[in-house]
Motif scaffolding. Structure first.
Motif, short mmCIF file in Angstrom:
data_model
loop_
_atom_site.label_atom_id
_atom_site.label_comp_id
_atom_site.label_asym_id
_atom_site.label_seq_id
_atom_site.Cartn_x
_atom_site.Cartn_y
_atom_site.Cartn_z
N ALA A 253 8.03 -5.84 -10.84
CA ALA A 253 7.29 -4.60 -10.87
C ALA A 253 6.03 -4.67 -10.00
N HIS A 254 5.52 -5.90 -9.85
CA HIS A 254 4.31 -6.08 -9.06
C HIS A 254 4.63 -6.59 -7.66
N ALA A 255 5.90 -6.59 -7.30
CA ALA A 255 6.29 -7.12 -5.99
C ALA A 255 6.17 -6.08 -4.89
N ASP A 256 5.90 -4.82 -5.27
CA ASP A 256 5.71 -3.80 -4.25
C ASP A 256 4.54 -4.15 -3.34
N ILE A 257 4.65 -3.75 -2.09
CA ILE A 257 3.52 -3.88 -1.18
C ILE A 257 2.75 -2.57 -1.23
N VAL A 258 1.57 -2.63 -1.81
CA VAL A 258 0.78 -1.43 -2.05
C VAL A 258 -0.10 -1.16 -0.83
N ILE A 259 0.01 0.05 -0.29
CA ILE A 259 -0.78 0.47 0.85
C ILE A 259 -1.56 1.72 0.48
N GLY A 260 -2.85 1.68 0.70
CA GLY A 260 -3.69 2.84 0.42
C GLY A 260 -3.67 3.83 1.57
N VAL A 261 -3.67 5.10 1.25
CA VAL A 261 -3.79 6.16 2.25
C VAL A 261 -5.06 6.93 1.89
N ALA A 262 -6.09 6.77 2.71
CA ALA A 262 -7.40 7.32 2.38
C ALA A 262 -7.81 8.38 3.39
N GLY A 263 -8.34 9.48 2.86
CA GLY A 263 -8.80 10.56 3.72
C GLY A 263 -9.22 11.75 2.89
#
Length: 372
Positions: free
Chosen positions: A24-34
């Motif tokens: 469940a924590h193996a995802d690669i988390v990428i933030g999209v900020a704006g």
């Protein structure tokens, strides 16, 4: 836990739970900020749609080393303090491996310091202030050009094509807007042309009649504006209402059809000029992706494909270096080309694109813009 317990059904269940938790924590988390709220929210929407489609396409093709990309959103509303809060949340709570963002340069500047301290790679699809990549940050990149490149293209067009003699320079006092105006002003001055006016307005204002009166008094050939569409629209409308016929020229922060809405109709924006990169919708590499957007009823204008390409670059770097190590990914990006929806991209040691492709566009009487 004893070896004997490992052989029991309970142990098998526990191991299965641990395995599930790990997965469940193996995802690669990428933030999209704006800016997902406020007057510049249209650009946040472009960022999110581009990043979401890229993540979906990459995940469908196997993800990054078998792990799926998971996106998390950070709304900075183009406000610097809020951008810092967003950056801290993405790092400390969401544990992002990378960030696509921010949009307004005034937000990207302080937020990038948070990412730099955390050692996280960040790619901004749309922040153009030169200082973003001039501070020695190893993990900061752009998918766009710089204001000192954009300002040269605009100045050359004003002086060489429009043959302008009198240019008024207006800016919105923001890091991006004033930076863009100053870049054009510097190039004008370098070429021996002194601006007839240099004035600032405030973001959020709508009544520019006093400023327009001052503009009219110097009778310029061109009004060059450093800022975004929420102010550009009312400014150009009020210029026309007061009979100011000067060409209106701005930059990449009016690349949205919301400019027409902000102005009150295409009768006010017809003839408006702006600089932006070569239309990514015309690049052959993006044909399939663009068709997907249009089939869903969304036109991928502005920075949509820049955001898509930013996710592609991050995925390529992580895939090549075998994981989520930003330092390795950053070094890889600075020495390798990446095939993107916008064509092949390459970066220098600062994190800037090696090739900038700014050109001039003009708005027509139907509320659309076209490359000249």
């Amino acid at each position: 836990m004893s070896l004997r317990l490992l052989k029991t059904p309970l142990a098998a269940l526990l191991i299965g739970c641990f395995s599930t938790a790990f997965s469940a924590h193996a995802d690669i988390v990428i933030g999209v900020a704006g800016p997902f709220s406020g007057p510049n929210a249209t650009y946040g929407d472009q960022y999110w749609r581009g990043a979401s489609q890229a993540a979906a396409d990459i995940n469908a093709a196997g993800g990054i080393k078998g792990e799926k990309i998971k996106l998390v959103q950070g709304d900075d509303a183009c406000e610097p303090k809020q951008a810092v809060s967003v950056a801290n949340r993405l790092v400390d709570q969401d544990h992002v491996a990378a960030v696509v963002g921010h949009f307004c340069s005034s937000s990207t500047m302080p937020a990038s310091e948070v990412y730099d301290e955390a050692g996280i790679i960040a790619i901004t699809p749309g922040s153009t202030n030169p200082q973003i990549t001039e501070r020695g940050m190893n993990n900061m990149f752009r998918m766009c050009g710089r204001d000192d490149q954009q300002g040269v293209i605009a100045t050359n067009y004003m002086l060489d094509t429009l043959k302008a003699k009198k240019i008024a320079v207006i800016h919105d006092k923001d890091t991006y807007g004033q930076g863009l105006a100053d870049a054009a002003k510097a190039e004008m001055n370098k070429r021996g042309v002194k601006e007839v006016m240099y004035e600032g307005l405030s973001r959020g204002e709508k009544d520019f009649n006093a400023l327009v009166t001052k503009i009219a008094s110097v009778n310029p050939d061109v009004v060059y504006f450093g800022g975004c569409h929420p102010e550009a629209g009312p400014l150009v409308r009020q210029m026309r209402e007061q009979g100011v016929k000067a060409k209106f020229f701005s930059g990449d922060c009016i690349v949205t059809e919301e400019l027409v809405t902000a102005a009150g109709g295409p009768q006010y924006t017809t003839g408006v000029l702006m600089t932006f990169g070569n239309d990514p919708r015309q690049i052959p590499e993006g044909k399939v992706v663009i068709a997907k957007f249009r089939e869903s009823g969304f036109e991928p204008e502005g920075y949509t494909l820049y955001s898509y390409a930013s996710i592609q670059a991050i995925a390529a770097a992580f895939n090549a270096t075998g994981g989520k190590d930003s330092a390795k990914a950053s070094e890889w990006l600075k020495s390798h080309d990446v095939d993107t929806v916008m064509g092949k991209k390459a970066w220098d040691k600062k994190g800037d694109l090696k090739v900038s492709d700014y050109v001039v566009y003009q708005w027509d009487d139907k509320g659309k813009y076209h490359q000249l």
